[in-house]
Motif scaffolding. Structure first.
Motif, short mmCIF file in Angstrom:
data_model
loop_
_atom_site.label_atom_id
_atom_site.label_comp_id
_atom_site.label_asym_id
_atom_site.label_seq_id
_atom_site.Cartn_x
_atom_site.Cartn_y
_atom_site.Cartn_z
N MET A 1 29.45 12.23 48.94
CA MET A 1 30.13 12.39 47.66
C MET A 1 29.28 13.29 46.76
O MET A 1 28.07 13.15 46.68
CB MET A 1 30.33 11.03 47.00
N VAL A 2 29.93 14.21 46.08
CA VAL A 2 29.23 15.16 45.23
C VAL A 2 29.02 14.57 43.83
O VAL A 2 29.92 13.92 43.29
CB VAL A 2 29.96 16.51 45.18
N GLU A 3 27.83 14.78 43.31
CA GLU A 3 27.52 14.37 41.94
C GLU A 3 27.19 15.63 41.15
O GLU A 3 26.45 16.49 41.61
CB GLU A 3 26.32 13.42 41.92
N ILE A 4 27.73 15.71 39.93
CA ILE A 4 27.51 16.86 39.06
C ILE A 4 26.59 16.43 37.92
O ILE A 4 26.80 15.38 37.32
CB ILE A 4 28.84 17.41 38.50
N ALA A 5 25.60 17.25 37.63
CA ALA A 5 24.63 16.92 36.58
C ALA A 5 24.13 18.20 35.94
O ALA A 5 24.34 19.30 36.43
CB ALA A 5 23.46 16.14 37.18
N LYS A 6 23.44 18.03 34.83
CA LYS A 6 22.70 19.12 34.20
C LYS A 6 21.32 19.15 34.84
O LYS A 6 20.70 18.11 35.03
CB LYS A 6 22.57 18.90 32.69
N PRO A 7 20.82 20.32 35.19
CA PRO A 7 19.49 20.36 35.79
C PRO A 7 18.40 20.16 34.75
O PRO A 7 18.58 20.44 33.57
CB PRO A 7 19.41 21.78 36.37
N GLY A 8 17.28 19.68 35.23
CA GLY A 8 16.08 19.59 34.40
C GLY A 8 15.06 20.59 34.89
O GLY A 8 15.30 21.33 35.85
N LEU A 9 13.93 20.61 34.26
CA LEU A 9 12.87 21.54 34.66
C LEU A 9 12.39 21.28 36.09
O LEU A 9 11.88 22.18 36.74
CB LEU A 9 11.72 21.50 33.67
N THR A 10 12.59 20.06 36.59
CA THR A 10 12.20 19.77 37.97
C THR A 10 13.09 20.52 38.97
O THR A 10 12.72 20.66 40.13
CB THR A 10 12.27 18.26 38.26
N ILE A 31 18.67 26.71 31.46
CA ILE A 31 18.34 25.28 31.58
C ILE A 31 18.13 24.69 30.19
O ILE A 31 18.68 23.65 29.85
CB ILE A 31 17.10 25.05 32.47
N ASP A 32 17.34 25.39 29.38
CA ASP A 32 17.01 24.91 28.04
C ASP A 32 18.25 24.75 27.16
O ASP A 32 18.35 23.80 26.39
CB ASP A 32 16.01 25.88 27.39
N LEU A 33 19.21 25.66 27.30
CA LEU A 33 20.43 25.61 26.48
C LEU A 33 21.54 24.77 27.10
O LEU A 33 22.63 24.69 26.54
CB LEU A 33 20.94 27.03 26.21
N GLY A 34 21.30 24.20 28.26
CA GLY A 34 22.33 23.38 28.92
C GLY A 34 23.46 24.19 29.52
O GLY A 34 24.58 23.72 29.60
#
Length: 139
Positions: A1-10, A31-34
């Protein structure tokens, strides 16, 4: 199953590698601005969507990419729907995207997701074929 997220610096090293034609500073800015969404399957990133705002206002889907082996499985659609949902929630009434005129598969994908061709421009010295722009009105 696919999960969608905002990335972080990691997640930056993966994005540096997979979205390498925009440069590291642009990736960090987005990344900083989402302005990214990432798709994960079994804790592995398998795709991303990057966007910005045309004229600082109109959400513009700049790039959507799904890794080989995960294409045509709904990952791109899940990324797109997450982005569209967030744009609706933010009050957007119009979405924008584009592709080079000789890219029939991306154009078909845009049309399947409700976009309509609105025009094209030539970008001499930047690309050899015109860029076609697509709009989608949100109700």
């Amino acid at each position: 199953m696919v999960e969608i997220a905002k990335p972080g610096l990691t997640d930056k090293d993966w994005l540096f590698r997979e979205d390498n034609h925009v440069g590291k500073q642009w990736v960090l800015r987005c990344i900083d601005l989402g302005e990214y969404f990432i798709a994960c399957e079994q804790a592995e990133i398998v795709g991303f969507l990057r966007f910005s705002r045309f004229w600082g206002r109109i959400p513009y889907l700049e790039m959507i990419r799904v890794q080989e082996g995960h294409r045509r499985s709904g990952v791109g659609t899940a990324l797109y729907l997450a982005w569209e949902g967030e744009m609706r929630e933010s009050g957007a009434r119009l979405l924008m995207t584009s592709s080079e005129c000789d890219e029939s598969r991306p154009q078909d994908w845009h049309r399947r997701n409700g976009f309509s061709e609105t025009g094209s421009i030539e970008l001499p010295g930047i690309q050899t074929v015109p860029e076609i722009f697509f709009l989608k009105k949100l109700d």
